[in-house]
Design a protein around this motif. Structure first.
Motif, PDB file in Angstrom:
ATOM      1  N   LEU A 268      49.091  68.203  22.586  1.00  0.00           N
ATOM      2  CA  LEU A 268      49.579  68.499  23.839  1.00  0.00           C
ATOM      3  C   LEU A 268      48.650  69.417  24.545  1.00  0.00           C
ATOM      4  CD1 LEU A 268      51.521  68.229  25.968  1.00  0.00           C
ATOM      5  CD2 LEU A 268      52.797  70.163  24.884  1.00  0.00           C
ATOM      6  N   VAL A 269      48.076  69.059  25.752  1.00  0.00           N
ATOM      7  CA  VAL A 269      47.400  70.040  26.674  1.00  0.00           C
ATOM      8  C   VAL A 269      48.139  71.303  27.018  1.00  0.00           C
ATOM      9  CG1 VAL A 269      45.587  67.993  27.336  1.00  0.00           C
ATOM     10  CG2 VAL A 269      47.805  68.770  28.661  1.00  0.00           C
ATOM     11  N   ASP A 270      47.540  72.145  27.252  1.00  0.00           N
ATOM     12  CA  ASP A 270      48.186  73.307  27.960  1.00  0.00           C
ATOM     13  C   ASP A 270      48.723  73.107  29.148  1.00  0.00           C
ATOM     14  OD1 ASP A 270      47.866  74.845  25.533  1.00  0.00           O
ATOM     15  OD2 ASP A 270      45.849  75.659  26.228  1.00  0.00           O
ATOM     16  N   HIS A 285      49.117  63.889  26.204  1.00  0.00           N
ATOM     17  CA  HIS A 285      50.040  64.147  24.968  1.00  0.00           C
ATOM     18  C   HIS A 285      49.997  62.820  24.210  1.00  0.00           C
ATOM     19  CE1 HIS A 285      52.530  61.805  27.381  1.00  0.00           C
ATOM     20  NE2 HIS A 285      52.667  62.648  28.352  1.00  0.00           N
ATOM     21  N   LEU A 286      49.852  63.213  22.788  1.00  0.00           N
ATOM     22  CA  LEU A 286      49.941  62.277  21.982  1.00  0.00           C
ATOM     23  C   LEU A 286      51.344  62.514  21.086  1.00  0.00           C
ATOM     24  CD1 LEU A 286      46.304  62.090  20.667  1.00  0.00           C
ATOM     25  CD2 LEU A 286      47.472  60.590  22.303  1.00  0.00           C
ATOM     26  N   LEU A 322      53.426  70.305  43.419  1.00  0.00           N
ATOM     27  CA  LEU A 322      52.713  69.819  42.084  1.00  0.00           C
ATOM     28  C   LEU A 322      52.967  70.626  41.048  1.00  0.00           C
ATOM     29  CD1 LEU A 322      49.353  68.648  43.987  1.00  0.00           C
ATOM     30  CD2 LEU A 322      51.542  67.349  43.744  1.00  0.00           C
ATOM     31  N   GLU A 323      53.216  71.891  41.264  1.00  0.00           N
ATOM     32  CA  GLU A 323      53.428  72.703  39.819  1.00  0.00           C
ATOM     33  C   GLU A 323      54.710  72.292  39.086  1.00  0.00           C
ATOM     34  OE1 GLU A 323      52.335  75.459  36.931  1.00  0.00           O
ATOM     35  OE2 GLU A 323      51.098  74.468  38.752  1.00  0.00           O
ATOM     36  N   SER A 324      55.593  71.685  40.092  1.00  0.00           N
ATOM     37  CA  SER A 324      56.921  71.243  39.090  1.00  0.00           C
ATOM     38  C   SER A 324      56.377  69.853  38.519  1.00  0.00           C
ATOM     39  CB  SER A 324      57.851  70.845  40.340  1.00  0.00           C
ATOM     40  OG  SER A 324      57.474  69.703  41.089  1.00  0.00           O
ATOM     41  N   TYR A 325      55.303  69.174  38.784  1.00  0.00           N
ATOM     42  CA  TYR A 325      54.991  68.150  37.804  1.00  0.00           C
ATOM     43  C   TYR A 325      54.744  68.798  36.481  1.00  0.00           C
ATOM     44  CZ  TYR A 325      52.087  64.675  35.464  1.00  0.00           C
ATOM     45  OH  TYR A 325      51.529  64.052  34.456  1.00  0.00           O
ATOM     46  N   HIS A 326      53.894  69.778  36.386  1.00  0.00           N
ATOM     47  CA  HIS A 326      53.679  70.457  35.033  1.00  0.00           C
ATOM     48  C   HIS A 326      54.929  70.956  34.584  1.00  0.00           C
ATOM     49  CE1 HIS A 326      51.779  72.936  32.104  1.00  0.00           C
ATOM     50  NE2 HIS A 326      52.599  74.066  32.338  1.00  0.00           N
ATOM     51  N   ALA A 327      55.709  71.507  35.183  1.00  0.00           N
ATOM     52  CA  ALA A 327      56.836  72.197  34.538  1.00  0.00           C
ATOM     53  C   ALA A 327      57.860  71.254  33.960  1.00  0.00           C
ATOM     54  CB  ALA A 327      57.791  73.068  35.514  1.00  0.00           C
ATOM     55  N   GLU A 328      57.996  70.035  34.631  1.00  0.00           N
ATOM     56  CA  GLU A 328      58.932  69.116  34.167  1.00  0.00           C
ATOM     57  C   GLU A 328      58.320  68.082  33.106  1.00  0.00           C
ATOM     58  OE1 GLU A 328      61.404  68.477  38.255  1.00  0.00           O
ATOM     59  OE2 GLU A 328      59.767  66.963  37.791  1.00  0.00           O
ATOM     60  N   ARG A 329      57.105  67.644  33.445  1.00  0.00           N
ATOM     61  CA  ARG A 329      56.299  66.653  32.267  1.00  0.00           C
ATOM     62  C   ARG A 329      55.799  67.278  31.121  1.00  0.00           C
ATOM     63  NH1 ARG A 329      59.147  63.128  31.881  1.00  0.00           N
ATOM     64  NH2 ARG A 329      57.627  62.124  30.946  1.00  0.00           N
ATOM     65  N   HIS A 330      55.395  68.523  31.297  1.00  0.00           N
ATOM     66  CA  HIS A 330      55.085  69.352  30.111  1.00  0.00           C
ATOM     67  C   HIS A 330      56.155  69.708  29.068  1.00  0.00           C
ATOM     68  CE1 HIS A 330      53.132  72.346  27.417  1.00  0.00           C
ATOM     69  NE2 HIS A 330      52.075  72.123  27.829  1.00  0.00           N
ATOM     70  N   ALA A 332      58.900  67.576  29.239  1.00  0.00           N
ATOM     71  CA  ALA A 332      59.302  66.467  28.366  1.00  0.00           C
ATOM     72  C   ALA A 332      58.318  66.149  27.155  1.00  0.00           C
ATOM     73  CB  ALA A 332      58.972  65.251  29.470  1.00  0.00           C
ATOM     74  N   ALA A 333      56.847  66.291  27.407  1.00  0.00           N
ATOM     75  CA  ALA A 333      56.100  66.222  26.404  1.00  0.00           C
ATOM     76  C   ALA A 333      56.452  67.196  25.182  1.00  0.00           C
ATOM     77  CB  ALA A 333      54.525  66.251  26.661  1.00  0.00           C
ATOM     78  N   ALA A 334      56.687  68.346  25.281  1.00  0.00           N
ATOM     79  CA  ALA A 334      57.113  69.174  24.169  1.00  0.00           C
ATOM     80  C   ALA A 334      58.267  68.593  23.448  1.00  0.00           C
ATOM     81  CB  ALA A 334      57.412  70.648  24.609  1.00  0.00           C
ATOM     82  N   GLU A 335      59.156  67.971  24.184  1.00  0.00           N
ATOM     83  CA  GLU A 335      60.529  67.449  23.791  1.00  0.00           C
ATOM     84  C   GLU A 335      59.871  66.303  22.735  1.00  0.00           C
ATOM     85  OE1 GLU A 335      65.109  66.167  23.580  1.00  0.00           O
ATOM     86  OE2 GLU A 335      63.863  68.113  23.838  1.00  0.00           O
TER      87      GLU A 335
END
Length: 511
Positions: A268-270, A285-286, A322-330, A332-335
């Motif tokens: 996962l990217v930072d 993310h992989l 656009l910052e909410s994109y990182h907040a939400e989808r990062h 999700a990727a961590a989950e």
């Protein structure tokens, strides 16, 4: 205004089509001159992914795909249990198995008919800079080219190292030691088309796993866990691959359509937003594929990114959205990383303690149905719930109880994707995907925003005097009540909404 999408796999294709649907001109950049139409690759497309594609005109994917209805799980030579999958009350199946190549073909046909999408094939990205816009340096057969856009979505896949490096990102995480052999075969296997079969430690792959998925056209996808020194070429030459396949299907004709060897990763990217560029899909993310959380999560990235970029580009929101994109989808990727890592720890134990626990669970599951839930062969992809998002206004009367049981969905409420239900002659999600939507209960009127009346109770569990504010990706942003005085319900999004009680004529929601 113009957006760029880097990479035209299914995530990039979806992002481009969604942006164009919102009226944003798109340049779609890909390094390949032509597609490779061979191989199943990502095959399991979840209901909410099919829903997004259907909204773009690709409803045929749900119709063409194959949905298995029974999941059978074996340990060694014993069947532990089988599960029948519920349909969930939606017009769409819970998922379908269909090859990634077919998905790409259908989405390419839609792109070819979309005048707002400019496809640039044979453009290998060599650099990305952001001098007040996004400048993309490309190498083509005719020499270097530069493409400019206001914003970009990077969907360059797991091999998008050049793009990630240009953005100061890299895929941190780990790789699993064992390899996985994947074969698509075509064969007549009566009764297998409606079943997914998972084998723990079968006698024909001792100490490891095998997964068998049915696909359209009498094809079957077989995944074997194999040692890290596995040699596919040697197996093919020596006949061992044929013996491996016949150990499963018996002595009957078959054809190998495609085969490959993969190593699975959790990475996962930072940052999924770097200035004017949003990273999506495997570029960000992989995860291991058990549970089908790769492509399905990437499509959710694309939808989240597209509506937010469209609102910013049209001047309906500030860039902070656009910052909410990182907040939400990062998140999700961590989950997804956490869920798939737990699965892989069960499938490929990392130490003696994990091995002992797995053997204990599998042994007890043969005679105790209460243990079945502990047998982890992958929790199927599901939506991520934005209950902690800066765009979600929580409702103390509807507290989020956390991840629901496998196969279940949380009750509707702030941060949760709308259930797929009908309103009048249409689908509620189709209404939502036309822009912000206010769902009102009888006696409540809305001004300044599209609205639709819903009954008290029903699929949402709405209460008298409530209005539900829904985002363009069909997630609930807030539940409002007459008399509330709350502003900035979706921070950064412009426009005033007045929700008025027919009796008291009181405004109670803004922006």
């Amino acid at each position: 205004m113009r957006a760029a999408v880097l990479g035209s796999g299914p995530v990039g294709q979806t992002a481009a089509l969604l942006l164009a649907r919102w009226g944003v001109p798109v340049v779609l950049v890909d390094e390949h001159e032509v597609r490779d139409p061979v191989g199943s690759k990502a095959i399991c497309q979840q209901r909410d992914t099919l829903d997004v594609w259907a909204s773009l005109g690709a409803g045929c994917l749900a119709e063409e795909g194959l949905t298995w209805t029974t999941a059978r799980t074996f340990h060694r030579e014993t069947e532990l249990f089988s599960l029948k999958l519920p349909d969930g009350g939606s017009a769409l199946p819970p998922f379908v198995n269909i090859s990634q190549a077919r998905v790409e073909e259908v989405l390419d046909e839609l792109i070819a008919r979309q005048p707002l999408i400019d496809v640039r094939r044979g453009h290998r990205v060599t650099g990305v800079t952001q001098p007040g816009c996004v400048e993309i340096e490309c190498e083509t057969k005719d020499g270097p080219r530069r493409i400019e856009a206001d914003y970009a979505i990077a969907c360059a896949g797991s091999r998008g190292d050049t793009v990630r490096r240009a953005l100061g990102q890299h895929l941190d995480g780990f790789s699993f030691r064992d390899l996985f052999l994947i074969c698509d075969i075509r064969a007549d296997l009566p009764g297998w088309a409606a079943e997914r079969r998972f084998h723990f430690d079968p006698p024909w792959n001792p100490g490891r796993q095998v997964l068998i998925h049915p696909c359209p056209g009498s094809q079957f996808r077989i995944d074997w866990q194999v040692p890290d020194d596995y040699d596919l070429a040697a197996e093919e030459t020596g006949g061992a691959l044929d013996r491996r396949i016949r150990a499963i299907i018996g002595d009957r004709p078959y054809e190998v359509v495609w085969r490959s060897v993969y190593r699975f990763h959790t990475r996962l990217v930072d940052r999924m937003r770097v200035g004017r560029v949003l990273l999506a899909g495997d570029c960000a993310h992989l995860v291991a594929p058990f549970g089908a959380r790769g492509l399905n999560s990437g499509v959710a990235d694309a939808e989240n990114a597209a509506w937010k970029l469209a609102w910013v580009l049209r001047g309906d929101a500030g860039e902070d959205l656009l910052e909410s994109y990182h907040a939400e989808r990062h998140a999700a990727a961590a989950e997804n990383a956490a869920v798939t890592t737990a699965t892989m720890d069960f499938l490929v134990p990392q130490d003696d303690g994990q091995r002992a626990r797995r053997l204990d669970v599998l042994t007890r599951a043969a005679g105790d149905p209460a243990v079945h839930e502990q047998v982890d062969s992958g929790r199927l992809a599901e939506p991520f719930w934005y209950t902690g998002s800066p765009l979600t206004t929580s409702d103390p009367t509807r507290p989020f109880a956390g991840r629901p049981p496998r196969g279940a969905l949380p009750p509707p409420g702030p941060g949760v994707l709308l259930p797929d239900v009908t309103v009048g002659s249409g689908r509620l999600r189709d209404l939502a995907r036309q822009g912000f939507l206010l769902l009102t209960t009888p006696g409540v009127r809305a001004e300044g925003i599209r609205s639709a009346e819903i009954p008290v109770g029903g699929a949402l569990g709405a209460r008298p005097g409530e209005a539900w504010l829904v985002r363009p990706d069909a997630y609930v942003a807030a539940v409002l009540r007459v008399g509330d005085q709350r502003a900035h319900l979706v921070p950064g999004v412009r426009g005033v909404t007045r929700v008025v009680d027919d009796v008291g004529d009181r405004a109670h929601a803004a922006e």
